[in-house]
Design a protein around this motif. Structure first.
Motif, short mmCIF file in Angstrom:
data_model
loop_
_atom_site.label_atom_id
_atom_site.label_comp_id
_atom_site.label_asym_id
_atom_site.label_seq_id
_atom_site.Cartn_x
_atom_site.Cartn_y
_atom_site.Cartn_z
N GLY A 188 0.77 -1.23 0.00
CA GLY A 188 0.00 0.00 0.00
C GLY A 188 0.80 1.28 0.00
N HIS A 214 -4.37 -2.97 -2.45
CA HIS A 214 -4.31 -2.61 -1.03
C HIS A 214 -5.29 -1.48 -0.78
N GLY A 263 4.43 -6.23 2.72
CA GLY A 263 3.73 -5.67 3.87
C GLY A 263 4.54 -5.83 5.14
#
Length: 587
Positions: A188, A214, A263
């Motif tokens: 993201g 995301h 992530g």
């Protein structure tokens, strides 16, 4: 948010909400990909090149909109210098990835494997390295003096190296292989991460891809659907939307064969072992819920080792340059990078220590604060200030912005310090001092501290003045440091994040992490020469690069250069160079 639609070639169009995709639609996407997974393995190299040739102009066509969407999502002032980042870290990197994949595929078509542009060496300890950058003449123009070597895992020989490259394309691979469906959970924080991860699974690992956006950059979905349309139309790529619930459903889906995530280690563990206390107990027993192959690029407490130089060796210009360099390592993307500088290491009696810190403070004062747009930033920031109320802040905490924050003078013997064990993922950087008898001893101690105390193994930067290397003991210590640092990227003088943008090089953690202690992850991405047994990448740059790198926070013409770089990467030519280089000289 707007509503997007994914077009399927063998069934009716499925509407996809930018908030989430229904389970029925996700099931349909997985079925589509399962039906096409073998077909992808049979697509010829020439046809794959043709697909790339279709995709590149499509990415270029959405590049301005891509950058604008990222600027809006991250609440960046479009007129600010910071806005220049988004064209670079979004469409530019994706187009470069495509261009380099195309060259590698062309080499495979002609020679059976990608061409290594530089020398292959066998070190005295038997480890094999390959010079992969500069890859072409354009790299020599834009990255003057920069080199990158890929170090292979021990056991790989120079003679056997070709057999570890582009294994999905080896002629002895059976046409009966079934293929696989890879779930890519997009990162993201940087808009090129997810698309490039998808390209790696498709073109290097030979798998069809289910890409889940995301929630932090959901705007990417329609852009990918538009620009990667040739892959979607042939059933090799599907895009879905959603958050943790949708991700968990897909990770456990029987039609998903492999998973890749960019992530945090906490997200990885929640997927593999389950959330909460029960997940923790499963991790202790190594009883995973998900046993599929799972590659991951996760976080890092990224160190910067500053090697002390002899008295008077660093000029005022040197100090300003590297203060700017260090400030950029935090300020880029408002600190929401897994490769952002987190711990700056200095010799406690270095002649440059105080001057460099003062220069860093000045750079922070001169760098406008950024919106803390990434979820949870404020809470993470507060946890660091609670542990270190002596932290120095530059700028105001107002309007959703966080100040640049420096925590100087930490002691390396406090192994449990939050700065050493937790990735801040916001606008915080610390400085720690090491007591050592001489620079060579300092380097050895710094390596041990990075390897044994700091959390993560993704990347490390070393800054060293040429005059320091005139001392044979320091030069030998630097050679030891490069060999002994257990990081996927070791970068000399350039911010290690540059390796992410070179793209020809592998990007990922140092290999060997078990799933019960995943740290910075497992596996690599980018890696367009398709090495299969990578240990690390070593990037080396001049002590000062001129013209100033376009990613520096203080660059004065970056917003005018980056759109030109995007167009250049899509179709390199000599005629485009004067406009770019002219602006670069004014940076």
């Amino acid at each position: 948010m707007s509503t997007a639609a994914a077009t399927r070639t063998d069934s009716p169009t499925i509407p996809i909400s930018s908030a989430s995709t229904s389970r029925e639609a996700m099931d349909a996407a997985v079925r589509d990909l399962q039906a096409q997974r073998k077909a992808w393995t049979l697509v010829s190299v020439r046809d794959r090149i043709a697909l790339i040739d279709e995709i590149v102009p499509r990415v270029l066509a959405v590049a301005d909109r891509w950058a604008a969407e990222a600027i809006a999502a991250e609440k960046i002032d479009p007129a600010s210098a910071a806005a220049a980042e988004e064209a670079l870290v979004g469409p530019y990197f994706v187009i470069r990835n495509l261009r380099l994949l195309r060259r590698a595929l062309r080499d495979i078509e002609v020679h059976g494997r990608p061409r290594i542009p530089g020398s292959i060496r066998t070190r005295s300890d038997g480890q094999v390295t390959a010079r992969v950058f500069p890859y072409d003449v354009w790299d020599q123009v834009f990255y003057t003096g920069v080199t990158a070597d890929v170090w292979m895992e021990p056991g790989v020989t120079a003679e056997g190296l070709p057999q570890t490259m582009a294994v999905a394309y080896h002629p002895d691979r059976s046409d009966d292989r079934p293929g696989a469906v890879a779930l890519v959970l997009g990162g993201g924080n940087v808009s090129s991460i997810g698309p490039m991860d998808a390209l790696y699974k498709l073109f290097v690992e030979d798998q069809v891809v289910l890409f889940k956006t995301h929630p932090a950059n959901v705007y990417l979905g329609p852009l990918i659907e538009e620009s990667f349309r040739p892959l979607i139309d042939r059933g090799f790529l599907r895009v879905v939307y959603g958050g943790a619930g949708e991700g968990a459903y897909l990770c456990s889906h029987p039609g998903v064969d492999e998973i890749h995530i960019t992530g945090s280690d906490r997200t990885y563990e929640a997927i593999v072992f389950g959330p909460g206390e029960e997940g923790r107990r499963r991790k202790e027993r190594d009883e995973p819920l998900v046993t599929k192959r799972f590659t991951a690029e996760l976080g890092n407490v990224s160190p910067v080792i500053v090697v002390p130089g002899p008295e008077g060796s660093w000029s005022d210009t040197d100090l300003r340059y590297h203060a700017d360099n260090l400030a950029t390592m935090l300020a880029n993307n408002a600190g929401f990078n897994c490769n952002a500088a987190r711990v700056i290491l200095q010799h406690s009696t270095s002649p440059q220590r105080d001057s460099l810190l003062d220069g860093l403070r000045t750079a922070f004062r001169e760098t406008p604060t950024r919106s803390a747009w990434y979820p949870g930033a404020g809470d993470r920031y507060d946890s660091f200030l609670k542990a270190h109320p002596e932290a120095e802040s530059y700028g105001e905490r107002a309007g959703g912005h966080l100040p640049w924050t420096l925590i100087p003078g930490l002691k390396t013997d406090d192994r449990d310090d939050i700065c050493f064990q937790t990735e801040a993922f916001c606008s915080v950087v610390s400085e720690a001092r090491i007591d050592a008898g001489n620079p060579a001893d300092y380097l050895d101690q710094a390596v041990a501290f990075c390897n044994d105390t700091l959390w993560g193994t993704l990347n490390v930067t070393i800054i060293v003045h040429p005059s320091s290397l005139r001392d044979p003991a320091v030069k030998d210590a630097l050679d030891r440091a490069i060999a002994n640092l257990r990081y996927g990227t070791v970068s000399i003088n350039h911010w290690a994040a540059a390796n992410y943008g070179l793209v020809v090089t592998p990007w990922g953690a140092f290999p060997g992490h078990p799933r019960t202690d995943i740290k910075s992850g497992t596996g690599v991405v980018h890696n367009t020469l398709m090495f299969d047994r990578v240990q690390k990448t070593v990037v080396s740059a001049p002590f000062r690069v001129w013209p100033k790198p376009v990613w520096f926070a203080s660059h004065r013409t970056a917003s005018r250069i980056t759109p030109k770089l995007v167009r250049f990467e899509a179709d390199p030519s000599l005629s485009k160079l004067p406009g770019i280089l002219g602006l670069a000289l004014k940076g």
